[in-house]
Design an enzyme around this catalytic site. Structure first.
Site, mmCIF file in Angstrom:
data_model
loop_
_atom_site.group_PDB
_atom_site.id
_atom_site.type_symbol
_atom_site.label_atom_id
_atom_site.label_comp_id
_atom_site.label_asym_id
_atom_site.label_seq_id
_atom_site.Cartn_x
_atom_site.Cartn_y
_atom_site.Cartn_z
ATOM 1 N N ASP A 94 0.801 -1.223 0.000
ATOM 2 C CA ASP A 94 0.000 0.000 0.000
ATOM 3 C C ASP A 94 0.835 1.275 0.000
ATOM 4 O OD1 ASP A 94 -2.588 -0.820 -0.096
ATOM 5 O OD2 ASP A 94 -2.859 -0.942 2.061
HETATM 6 C C1 GLC Z 1 -1.670 -3.650 5.428
HETATM 7 C C2 GLC Z 1 -2.906 -3.735 4.583
HETATM 8 C C3 GLC Z 1 -2.724 -4.608 3.380
HETATM 9 C C4 GLC Z 1 -1.455 -4.254 2.662
HETATM 10 C C5 GLC Z 1 -0.262 -4.282 3.602
HETATM 11 C C6 GLC Z 1 1.014 -3.860 2.939
HETATM 12 O O1 GLC Z 1 -1.497 -4.842 6.137
HETATM 13 O O2 GLC Z 1 -4.006 -4.212 5.329
HETATM 14 O O3 GLC Z 1 -3.820 -4.464 2.513
HETATM 15 O O4 GLC Z 1 -1.287 -5.161 1.626
HETATM 16 O O5 GLC Z 1 -0.510 -3.421 4.677
HETATM 17 O O6 GLC Z 1 1.013 -2.500 2.641
HETATM 18 C C1 GLC Z 2 -0.515 2.593 5.814
HETATM 19 C C2 GLC Z 2 0.210 1.363 6.307
HETATM 20 C C3 GLC Z 2 -0.139 0.152 5.518
HETATM 21 C C4 GLC Z 2 -1.631 0.028 5.415
HETATM 22 C C5 GLC Z 2 -2.246 1.330 4.887
HETATM 23 C C6 GLC Z 2 -3.746 1.260 4.829
HETATM 24 O O1 GLC Z 2 -0.090 2.933 4.564
HETATM 25 O O2 GLC Z 2 1.608 1.540 6.260
HETATM 26 O O3 GLC Z 2 0.416 -0.978 6.136
HETATM 27 O O4 GLC Z 2 -1.935 -1.002 4.537
HETATM 28 O O5 GLC Z 2 -1.881 2.379 5.719
HETATM 29 O O6 GLC Z 2 -4.299 1.232 6.098
#
Ligand code: GLC
Ligand code: GLC
Length: 798
Positions: free
Chosen positions: A470
């Site tokens: 993300d």
């Molecule tokens: C969080 C989110 C997931 C994403 C991950 C890596 O765990 O829930 O959707 O893939 O971060 O960014």
């Molecule tokens: C932030 C976090 C990631 C998560 C995203 C959405 O970017 O680092 O892990 O998936 O928020 O909540």
């Protein structure tokens, strides 16, 4: 069992399995909600509080001048003995002080909208004891977010009623709400309080309520401010005598026409009938036994005997339990997720499914349909949807280009587990619009072609706003600190490409092809196979850096995750997915890439996400470079993706290394370093600080993470190697060479498979013989066997 209340961080558990849930810490902290932790919060909780985890379901015992709590908090009087047992949907806390023992058992009976607290007080001394017992919960005014922010209104709205031993919370009941909550005890009480300030005192904390110090309540009735519920009971105990009390925190919904008993007096009948269901210790004990049986039944679906107690404990109990909790909560409510923030993630929910589909296939099917209903005709989808409405969340939107593919994973996992191909014919809406429904198979096709239709300059998948990571926001160039990286996409997404999606596409593209052939769609399968082959070629041509797979191409078409880069030279995600996809396996690419992972990404506590971590902000990379080095997506051990490498290792038969990675992050193997690790040594967490962090090995964000399902999937299906397939169970272990074998009991399509794997020649991979009920098979695919019976499966490796 926890024996010191001062754990390195609150170690929590979850109660409830369907609609009604509580989070509870080892010292009695936590809260309760009905279905949605934001919109139907029953009790209040303050996150990030000082001290940590203050507020919960508390009991105060006044024994002469000594005041104490069974779970140590909130009073914090040193106890003569303390223990907390977190089990499957229950928590039992015991405290002993001055020869009085108090045991509190908390659980939520199956199918019930109420939490039971069975409190047992025992006098172990030789003198009679006269005890004063105070209970305490603090009501939340339903909407947990509004409750924490809108004080100009909320300090005036709180309302309660008290009748007999029941305290009712009825804020806003007279207007738009048809629900109230109550807190009761199955004994006459000698007093109560419902106004927080009266009970605690304006300048006190939970640790020293005025009423407890005074030794009597004030029978206060809350009008606005902060309503609470506190019962007061006087209990005399002769030596060796015990008393058991049943407290209940319940939730009631009533028909509009049934709301009132008389003017301004709420209809209490539904609450009273709930109370009656569990008004005796016998009834409570029976429900508790039923809960235990429910869990035995769920966990019996898959269990192993490996000879290593720590592995067995993870696979048989805690990992499966965590998968179910993650199914219930998605990413919404933990001690790191506030319950008011996030909806259900499209990719998260699809991936979570591979951890529980064997336990609750029917609910998994329903979940798949809910998720697919938020998809669009072109295969794209909302990134999140709301559990109450099941509708896509337009504030967050879509364009995370990995999202659609995970639907192929969840669907094929479900069909392989159940054999239920009818899901493919079910009519499933697009964007929740039933008039736009098409068969579920069409959704999978849309998912597959969403990648094919969104390729970039190197014929690799466009990343969109981000892929699984993300924080790799390649189309968001943000200079405004008030802007969210998740929702800003201010560049045209026509150049940045993802090797992670490329690998993912090959893995689930092959699954899609296999599924098409399975259901006789040969032409569709052949066509899709062509696209998959092209992707394999594109990865070989443009996705290989010499010693590992590239991570991406950025907006300018420059490489990310290449030796050419100064920082972020190598990333875990593309090594995982391209290895799982076996891209260039014959040419030695998989082996090389995984060796590079070992060399550059592995550390004592697990495999970090990227290396070197970013030390400055790269506007063209986005959020990933905002985290300090070693944390989260910037060089943290983001546990979710470690199993991808474990599975990759099994593709080339390296069982020792796959298992080494497994044990590095498996909670039961980390118990001895709990002071460093900090969070619960029985569940996975999202992130462990990586080698470049200030404190490598320190973990955060336990419980709600895709880590649970992926590790379960990796250990059971790739390391132990028992894989459900359309026509049976395929058994292909990849284990450490020094293992003599292991046993697994697997219930599958109505039959029980008693599997024994023997490893006489001490290999990591390879099945020499497969025996079923004494008969030698021609391959390691164990066919579907007669339902309702036990079958003996013997696998000889070599
Ligand atoms: C969080 C989110 C997931 C994403 C991950 C890596 O765990 O829930 O959707 O893939 O971060 O960014
Ligand atoms: C932030 C976090 C990631 C998560 C995203 C959405 O970017 O680092 O892990 O998936 O928020 O909540």
């Amino acid at each position: 069992m926890i024996t010191d209340p001062k754990t390195p961080y609150p170690w929590i558990n979850y109660l409830g399995n369907e609609d009604f849930f509580s989070l509870t810490s080892n010292t009695g902290g936590g809260y309760t909600f009905y279905k949605d932790a934001k919109f139907r919060r029953l009790t209040r909780y303050r996150y990030n509080n000082v001290p940590v985890d203050d507020g919960g379901k508390y009991f105060y015992i006044k024994d002469g001048d000594t005041v104490w709590s069974p779970g140590w908090k909130p009073v914090k009087t040193p106890l003569d003995h303390y223990e907390c047992r977190h089990g499957m949907s229950y928590t039992r806390i015991k405290g002993l002080k001055n020869e009085v023992e108090a045991e509190v058992l908390q659980f939520i009976p199956l199918g019930f909208w109420g939490e039971i607290q069975k409190v047992k007080l025992t006098n172990h001394g030789s003198e009679k004891k006269s005890l004063k017992l105070f209970s305490l919960i603090e009501w939340c005014l339903w909407n947990a977010e509004d409750d924490m922010t809108n004080f100009q209104r909320n300090f005036s709205t709180g309302e309660v009623e008290i009748k007999d031993s029941v305290i009712y919370h009825k804020t806003e009941f007279k207007e738009r709400r048809n629900h109230y909550a109550f807190y009761s005890v199955n004994q006459p009480i000698q007093g109560y309080d419902t106004d927080r300030e009266t009970f605690i005192g304006l300048y006190n904390g939970f640790d020293s309520p005025d009423a407890v110090a005074a030794g009597h309540p004030s029978n206060s009735v809350a009008h606005g401010w902060s309503p609470i519920a506190s019962h007061y009971l006087e209990i005399d105990l002769e030596p060796d005598e015990s008393r058991e009390l049943v407290f209940m925190l319940g939730y009631v919904e009533v028909e509009e026409s049934e709301k009132w008993e008389s003017k301004a007096v709420i209809n209490k009948r539904p609450a009273l009938s709930m109370i009656e269901k569990f008004n005796s210790v016998e009834k409570v004990d029976k429900a508790f036994t039923e809960l235990g049986e429910y869990w035995d039944d769920l966990l019996d679906t898959l269990s192993i005997d490996s000879g290593d107690d720590r592995l067995d404990r993870m696979v048989n109990i805690w990992n499966q339990y965590q998968c179910m909790v993650t199914f219930n909560m998605s990413r919404s409510a933990s001690f790191f997720e506030s319950g008011i923030g996030r909806g259900m993630g499209f990719r998260d929910s699809n991936q979570d499914l591979i951890g529980f589909v064997h336990q609750i296939p029917d609910r998994a099917r329903e979940r798949i349909v809910d998720i697919a209903s938020t998809q669009f005709e072109d295969g794209s989808c909302y990134h999140q949807y709301q559990p109450l409405t099941k509708k896509g969340n337009s504030a967050i939107g879509g364009d995370f280009n990995d999202d659609p593919l995970w639907l192929i994973l969840s669907t094929t996992a479900y069909i392989k587990e159940t054999g239920d191909f009818s899901l493919l014919d079910e009519m499933v809406p697009f964007d929740n619009d039933v008039s736009r429904a098409k068969s579920h198979f069409e959704h999978l096709k849309a998912s597959f072609y969403h990648v094919v239709n969104n390729l970039g300059p190197h014929a690799l998948p466009l990343i969109g706003r981000a892929d699984w990571n993300d924080c790799l926001n390649l189309n968001c160039f943000s200079t405004d600190p008030n802007e969210s990286f998740q929702t800003t996409g201010n560049k045209k997404g026509e150049t940045a490409e993802s090797l992670m999606i490329a690998g993912l596409f090959v893995v689930y593209g092959k699954e899609y092809v296999k599924l098409c052939r399975q259901i006789g769609k040969e032409k569709e399968g052949d066509e899709a196979e062509g696209h998959v082959e092209q992707m394999v070629q594109a990865i070989k041509d443009h996705g290989w850096d010499g010693d590992w797979y590239l991570r991406a191409y950025d907006y300018y078409g420059k490489k990310i995750g290449s030796d050419e880069n100064e920082e972020g030279k190598i990333f875990i995600e593309s090594q995982g997915w391209c290895s799982m996809a076996e891209i260039g396996k014959e040419e030695g690419m998989v082996e090389k890439a995984l060796d590079s992972v070992k060399e550059h990404l592995d550390c004592e506590y697990g495999i970090v996400l990227n290396s070197p971590a970013f030390s400055k902000y790269y506007i063209e990379y986005g959020e990933i470079s905002t985290y300090p080095a070693g944390y989260k997506e910037n060089g943290g051990i983001f546990c979710h993706n470690n199993p991808w490498i474990m599975i990759g290792e099994t593709m080339i038969g390296r069982g020792d290394r796959a298992y080494e990675y497994y044990t590095k992050i498996a909670p039961s193997f980390l118990e001895e370093i709990s002071d460093l690790h900090k969070v619960e040594p029985y569940v996975y967490c999202q992130m462990i600080a990586g080698k470049e962090a200030f404190k490598p090995g320190e973990a955060k964000n336990s419980w709600l993470s895709g880590t649970a399902s992926w590790n379960f999937y990796a250990i059971t299906q790739y390391i132990l190697g028992v894989q459900p397939d359309y026509e049976g169970l395929r058994i292909d272990p990849c284990i450490p060479k020094d293992w003599d074998g292991f046993k697994m009991t697997r219930k599958f399509r109505g039959a029980t498979y008693k599997i024994e794997v023997q490893n006489p020649s001490h290999v990591s991979k390879g099945v020499r013989e497969t025996w079923v009920n004494g008969e030698k098979m021609s391959s390691n695919l164990v066919p579907l066997l007669e339902k309702g019976k036990q079958h003996r499966v013997k696998i000889i490796m070599g």
